[in-house]
Motif scaffolding. Structure first.
Motif, short mmCIF file in Angstrom:
data_model
loop_
_atom_site.label_atom_id
_atom_site.label_comp_id
_atom_site.label_asym_id
_atom_site.label_seq_id
_atom_site.Cartn_x
_atom_site.Cartn_y
_atom_site.Cartn_z
N LEU A 94 23.70 26.63 59.41
CA LEU A 94 23.63 25.71 58.53
C LEU A 94 22.85 26.72 57.25
O LEU A 94 23.22 26.23 56.23
N VAL A 95 22.10 27.57 57.67
CA VAL A 95 21.50 28.40 56.39
C VAL A 95 22.57 29.12 55.63
O VAL A 95 22.79 29.16 54.56
N LYS A 96 23.74 29.66 56.36
CA LYS A 96 24.82 30.26 55.76
C LYS A 96 25.62 29.27 55.00
O LYS A 96 26.07 29.64 54.00
N VAL A 97 25.81 28.13 55.46
CA VAL A 97 26.54 27.06 54.76
C VAL A 97 26.14 26.87 53.33
O VAL A 97 26.90 26.54 52.52
N ALA A 98 24.84 26.73 53.60
CA ALA A 98 24.16 26.40 52.17
C ALA A 98 24.29 27.33 51.14
O ALA A 98 24.27 27.02 49.96
N ASN A 99 24.82 28.76 51.52
CA ASN A 99 25.00 29.72 50.62
C ASN A 99 26.41 29.69 50.19
O ASN A 99 26.84 30.60 49.57
N VAL A 100 27.22 28.92 50.74
CA VAL A 100 28.75 28.97 50.40
C VAL A 100 28.71 28.38 48.98
O VAL A 100 28.43 27.23 48.84
N SER A 101 29.74 28.95 48.26
CA SER A 101 29.75 28.46 46.77
C SER A 101 30.32 27.14 46.85
O SER A 101 31.31 26.67 47.53
N ALA A 102 30.17 26.47 45.86
CA ALA A 102 30.79 24.85 45.66
C ALA A 102 32.26 24.97 45.39
O ALA A 102 33.06 23.84 46.47
N GLU A 103 32.73 25.97 44.94
CA GLU A 103 34.26 26.25 44.78
C GLU A 103 34.90 26.29 46.00
O GLU A 103 35.93 25.93 46.43
N VAL A 104 34.38 27.06 46.94
CA VAL A 104 34.86 27.48 48.34
C VAL A 104 34.89 26.21 49.30
O VAL A 104 35.81 25.86 49.81
N VAL A 105 33.68 25.47 49.01
CA VAL A 105 33.66 24.01 49.67
C VAL A 105 34.81 23.06 49.29
O VAL A 105 35.41 22.49 50.09
N GLU A 106 34.96 23.09 48.14
CA GLU A 106 35.88 22.24 47.56
C GLU A 106 37.20 22.56 47.98
O GLU A 106 38.05 21.77 48.47
#
Length: 202
Positions: A94-106
């Motif tokens: 969960l901590v790592k996911v919060a650091n994934v960029s919005a572009e990668v998530v999109e």
């Protein structure tokens, strides 16, 4: 309904066939399930940002001073377990996911939607996003186009699961139809769970 021949698609569109197969109801329920998975994933993303903020406070001078003032000394693992009730692995994810960029998530969400449109089930989860982000990073490093070169993992049907509630934490294993073993436990812990199961058989 991917990989259908034209004749098969036409057959499924026939009103009497569609009605006999309850296709409208089935499609409606499938959409509800997919939307539920999407909502769960979205909530996991929101949760990850709150967890990251809590973890930042825990690691801050203010957080450490407050813990010390109250006579509490927690490791990071203890913090995740005692505050949120999670094992170390899920907490760190969960901590790592919060650091994934919005572009990668999109891009991950877009690719998951494409996989669904092709009739497959994407791994739309925290773990799936982290794998996608890592593949994107590796693809960028190797000059492969980043997220464009990364693929979304699809889920294989589970054919075997086993969980043992253990005083030191659950021992769990899952095997999918591709023969892949999914577990966070050691081989020794799995042997212990199997031994327990065998001891309970008549």
């Amino acid at each position: 309904m991917s990989n259908l021949l034209a004749i098969e698609s036409a057959f499924l569109r026939l009103p009497e066939v569609s009605q006999a197969l309850n296709l409208a109801e089935v499609r409606s329920i499938q959409r509800t399930i997919q939307n539920g998975q999407k909502k769960k994933f979205d909530q996991s993303l929101t949760l990850s940002h709150h967890v990251r903020k809590a973890f930042e406070w825990f690691n801050s001078a203010e957080g450490k001073a407050k813990l010390s003032e109250e006579g509490i000394t927690w490791t990071t693992e203890e913090f995740g377990k005692k505050v949120f009730g999670w094992q170390k692995s899920f907490f760190y994810k969960l901590v790592k996911v919060a650091n994934v960029s919005a572009e990668v998530v999109e891009n991950f969400v877009t690719k998951c939607d494409e996989v669904e449109r092709n009739g497959e089930e994407p791994n739309r989860s925290v773990e799936g996003l982290l794998k996608f982000a890592k593949a994107s990073e590796e693809s960028n490093y190797e000059g492969g186009g980043g997220e464009e070169g990364a693929e979304v993992e699809t889920r294989s049907a589970t054919i075997f699961t086993m969980t043992l509630k253990h005083p030191d934490g659950n021992i769990a294993v899952r095997i999918n139809e591709a023969g892949e073993i999914k577990t966070t436990n050691t081989p020794e812990q799995l042997r212990e769970a199997v031994a327990f199961l065998l001891s309970q058989l008549p």
